[in-house]
Design a protein around this motif. Sequence first.
Motif, PDB file in Angstrom:
ATOM      1  N   LYS A 161      37.662 -43.282  87.558  1.00  0.00           N
ATOM      2  CA  LYS A 161      38.544 -43.887  86.561  1.00  0.00           C
ATOM      3  C   LYS A 161      37.805 -44.363  85.310  1.00  0.00           C
ATOM      4  CE  LYS A 161      42.213 -47.333  85.968  1.00  0.00           C
ATOM      5  NZ  LYS A 161      41.644 -47.896  84.713  1.00  0.00           N
ATOM      6  N   GLU A 197      40.976 -41.838  90.732  1.00  0.00           N
ATOM      7  CA  GLU A 197      40.644 -43.225  91.016  1.00  0.00           C
ATOM      8  C   GLU A 197      39.132 -43.430  91.085  1.00  0.00           C
ATOM      9  OE1 GLU A 197      41.004 -47.189  91.571  1.00  0.00           O
ATOM     10  OE2 GLU A 197      42.617 -45.775  91.077  1.00  0.00           O
ATOM     11  N   ARG A 198      38.425 -42.498  91.734  1.00  0.00           N
ATOM     12  CA  ARG A 198      36.972 -42.628  91.894  1.00  0.00           C
ATOM     13  C   ARG A 198      36.259 -42.635  90.547  1.00  0.00           C
ATOM     14  NH1 ARG A 198      35.439 -37.895  94.660  1.00  0.00           N
ATOM     15  NH2 ARG A 198      36.547 -38.846  96.410  1.00  0.00           N
ATOM     16  N   ASP A 253      38.762 -43.000  81.692  1.00  0.00           N
ATOM     17  CA  ASP A 253      39.174 -43.937  80.645  1.00  0.00           C
ATOM     18  C   ASP A 253      38.410 -43.673  79.351  1.00  0.00           C
ATOM     19  OD1 ASP A 253      40.929 -45.243  82.339  1.00  0.00           O
ATOM     20  OD2 ASP A 253      39.567 -46.913  82.779  1.00  0.00           O
ATOM     21  N   ARG A 256      44.335 -37.261  93.094  1.00  0.00           N
ATOM     22  CA  ARG A 256      44.563 -38.691  92.876  1.00  0.00           C
ATOM     23  C   ARG A 256      43.342 -39.499  93.294  1.00  0.00           C
ATOM     24  NH1 ARG A 256      50.828 -38.694  95.127  1.00  0.00           N
ATOM     25  NH2 ARG A 256      51.758 -37.769  93.248  1.00  0.00           N
ATOM     26  N   GLU A 257      42.663 -39.059  94.353  1.00  0.00           N
ATOM     27  CA  GLU A 257      41.430 -39.729  94.776  1.00  0.00           C
ATOM     28  C   GLU A 257      40.347 -39.588  93.707  1.00  0.00           C
ATOM     29  OE1 GLU A 257      40.477 -37.851  98.441  1.00  0.00           O
ATOM     30  OE2 GLU A 257      42.041 -38.871  99.598  1.00  0.00           O
TER      31      GLU A 257
END
Length: 431
Positions: A132, A129-130, A136, A125-126
């Motif tokens: 992202k 997010e890092r 995307d 999950r980290e």
Amino acid sequence: MASRTPLNATGVMLALAAACLITPAAAQAQTTGSIDPSGQTRFVHPDMAPEVIARAEANFPNCIRGMWPEAQARGVSRQTFERYTSRLQPDMRIMTFLDSQPEFSKPVGDYVNMLVTEFRVKKGREVLERYKPIFDQVEKAYGVDRYAVAAIWGIESTYGDPKGTGSRSVLTSTATLACIGRRQDYFRGEFLATLQILQSGDVPNDHLTGSWAGAFGPTQFMPTSFQQFAVDFDGDGKRDVVTSIPDIIASTANNLKLDGWQFGKTWGYEVVLPNGFDYRLARRELKQPIAKWASLGITRPGGRAFPRGADEAYLLLPAGGDGPGFLMVENFDVIRKYNPADAYALAIGHLADRLRGGGSFAQAWPKEARGLSRGERVEIQQRLTQKGYDVGNPDGIIGTQTRVAIQQFQARAGLRADGYPNTRLLDALRR
């Protein structure tokens, strides 16, 4: 390990899931073995006999030199070939890994629990997010679920942990296996692909380190898979799946895309079987709409609805009738192309679900003392053959043909016909 799939980093522990890159079809070499009076299997592949290994080791320089014409045909220059092969020596320690891949020999529940840990979920999950913005862009460009890509990254190398990616020379590993042991035809292509990578300059030799089977980088690409799927997503002119995060993420997504990933769909559903269910319906080749399975009494834990009843699925019982069942749709088989073990694909799918916020499986895995060795799997096939069942070539790979034979034997012996090979089945066959 981007297969045509082996053992990775976690994998070295996992016997380096990269070797998984090796498809069951590629492992269909002839095998030999006999069952002694004590009931134990004496199993030796012809290419793994000590005297054969010794001759192959002595012939290693000739074997390597003999591959020059093929390397030249693939665009490798004489200068590159001589530079990287003139002093090559085989790594004979690799022979001990050939038959020890945990995704095939460890109980499925133990394997999945070993890989899908709270640490990997938190770390994953980290990472999502890092990076992202990259995820995307990649998800938009390739139409592949970011959670599946992140799960492969996590399971293959715990998100790039150097201890997970392996430290063996890919050139040495693939050269050794191309000339010695039972997988020479497969690894000949991997060795030649490694030379092509060095010729192109995409990844320098000092970065080409990985598993015993030659898988490299955080998502464990085999050299042939690199040639087929790697992309230059950061635009620097190199397809670098070792140090470039954009290239790593995009290349892994491209692999899944070209293997048939269906965006917006899951890999499968954990299911509960009704009492009295006919376990003989649990066959990979029996695909039918999920609505049809539901009409047979199959439900999801907690009574949740199936979102797409028209999707075709097959029923998989990875730990037999004592463990959880799953209805598998197309994306599960796409993951299996990355690594052909059901246990591996199940771990990837489950970690992806955990990364997006899902929970643990609702049903417990059975407690098994141990998994079957390759020799024991061969013995099951041999004993089934002796009893008149058709398993094809006894190669230690429990595929569809062997599972059908197991189910037929179980049904005639009054056992639950779930097609699951374990020590209880072996004991029944020995009686």
